[in-house]
Design a protein around this motif. Structure first.
Motif, PDB file in Angstrom:
ATOM      1  N   ASN A 168       0.901  -1.206  -0.074  1.00  8.55           N
ATOM      2  CA  ASN A 168      -0.033   0.073   0.051  1.00  8.55           C
ATOM      3  C   ASN A 168       0.943   1.340   0.146  1.00  8.55           C
ATOM      4  O   ASN A 168       1.926   1.320   0.747  1.00  8.55           O
ATOM      5  N   ARG A 169       0.443   2.303  -0.880  1.00  4.63           N
ATOM      6  CA  ARG A 169       1.415   3.296  -0.952  1.00  4.63           C
ATOM      7  C   ARG A 169       0.409   4.525  -1.237  1.00  4.63           C
ATOM      8  O   ARG A 169      -0.548   4.407  -1.887  1.00  4.63           O
ATOM      9  N   GLY A 170       1.060   5.722  -0.755  1.00  5.37           N
ATOM     10  CA  GLY A 170       0.301   7.009  -0.839  1.00  5.37           C
ATOM     11  C   GLY A 170       1.053   7.456  -2.342  1.00  5.37           C
ATOM     12  O   GLY A 170       2.040   7.913  -2.114  1.00  5.37           O
ATOM     13  N   VAL A 171       0.342   7.581  -3.366  1.00  5.90           N
ATOM     14  CA  VAL A 171       0.855   8.100  -4.657  1.00  5.90           C
ATOM     15  C   VAL A 171       0.682   9.780  -4.642  1.00  5.90           C
ATOM     16  O   VAL A 171      -0.424  10.111  -4.695  1.00  5.90           O
ATOM     17  N   CYS A 172       1.715  10.288  -4.810  1.00  2.95           N
ATOM     18  CA  CYS A 172       1.720  11.848  -4.713  1.00  2.95           C
ATOM     19  C   CYS A 172       1.540  12.504  -6.133  1.00  2.95           C
ATOM     20  O   CYS A 172       1.907  12.079  -7.089  1.00  2.95           O
ATOM     21  N   GLN A 173       0.565  13.500  -5.968  1.00  2.00           N
ATOM     22  CA  GLN A 173       0.621  14.349  -7.339  1.00  2.00           C
ATOM     23  C   GLN A 173       1.115  15.783  -6.969  1.00  2.00           C
ATOM     24  O   GLN A 173       0.926  16.233  -5.931  1.00  2.00           O
TER      25      GLN A 173
END
Length: 294
Positions: A168-173
């Motif tokens: 699980n990862r938080g994908v950055c914009q």
């Protein structure tokens, strides 16, 4: 161990209160063969080299004795170290009944909130079982010498995947070196040459190969704790503990960004990230870290 809460130029908060369910034990205190220390200790040494003078360890009660007896004596003598236990009953009074039903910790947002009373200055926030590289600490140390807003170091998603299963990862914009949004993707894996993950709606979709991920390497100021407190109360009002929802730190960063109350600078990591999700990964990660430190 010095437990003073004086003003420091820069603090380090280590989130080590998780139970490591997928790892099958307390991975935060697993020693690296040949180095005689934990991943957490490597990070603390890197942080101290970058200018940190206070270290706050958020732990669970089960590991307190071992940390006090084994890890604390190995840390640099010239830093202030504070141990704080993350308990499920550390909630606002009106939610004490909910806390009695809770078994697992409330999550990373709650863990950091536990440090509210001892952080009086900018702080780098990390997790205990991730190795971030010395340069990441220097990036945020330099950031706070010149800027007062929050910050983070992002790591290429493709370099953070596991051969043992989905992560699980938080994908950055990102736009103009500022964090716009973090989107939490579950079960991220490489499939047929593509990075695939389940978006918040549960739909499996592709993730850009050059996307940066949040590996929980944050730079915050004391003002962040008011967001954490407000957000935690809202969280407890919204969710029943039977759902076993967790109060995530990135969600509160996002709330501050979305309401235009805080800008978050993002820096691209200059070194690889190494982390342990599954127990089977620890030996290979430990061997890599041994090579890096010799």
């Amino acid at each position: 161990m010095n437990t003073t809460t004086k003003k420091h130029a820069l603090s380090l908060v280590v989130l080590a209160g998780g139970l490591g369910s997928r790892f099958g034990g307390n991975k935060q205190i697993a020693e690296i063969s040949g180095l005689g220390c934990t991943i957490m200790e490597l990070s603390i040494a890197d942080a101290v080299a970058a200018g940190v003078t206070q270290v706050v360890l958020i732990i669970n009660q089960a590991v307190r004795s071992e940390i006090e007896q084994t890890i604390l004596p190995r840390l640099a003598a010239n830093i202030d170290v504070v141990l704080i236990e993350q308990h499920t009953n550390l909630v606002p009074k009106q939610f004490e009944q909910l806390a009695q039903q809770r078994e697992k910790p409330w999550g990373t947002g709650h863990a950091l909130l536990c440090a509210k009373d001892v952080i009086n200055n900018p702080a780098i926030v990390i997790t205990a079982d991730d190795y971030y590289g010395a340069s990441s600490f220097k990036l945020l140390s330099e950031h706070f010498k010149h800027q007062g807003n929050w910050a983070m170091v992002g790591y290429p998603i493709i370099d953070t995947l596991s051969g043992e299963g989905g992560v699980n990862r938080g994908v950055c914009q990102v736009e103009n070196n500022q964090l716009l949004r973090i989107v939490e993707y579950l079960n991220i894996q490489q499939q047929a040459g593509q990075i695939m993950g389940d978006n918040p709606a549960g739909v499996r979709e592709g993730i850009a190969k050059d996307a940066l991920g949040s590996m929980s390497f944050w730079g915050v100021t004391p003002s962040f704790f008011q967001y954490l407190e407000q957000g935690f109360t809202a969280f407890l009002q919204q969710y029943d503990t039977a759902v076993k929802m967790e109060y995530y730190l990135p969600d509160q960063i996002q709330r501050a960004i979305s309401t235009k109350q805080q800008a978050v600078s993002i820096y691209r990591a200059q070194e690889s990230w190494y982390g342990v999700t599954y127990k089977s990964e620890f030996v290979s990660v430990a061997a890599t870290l041994y090579k890096l430190r010799h």
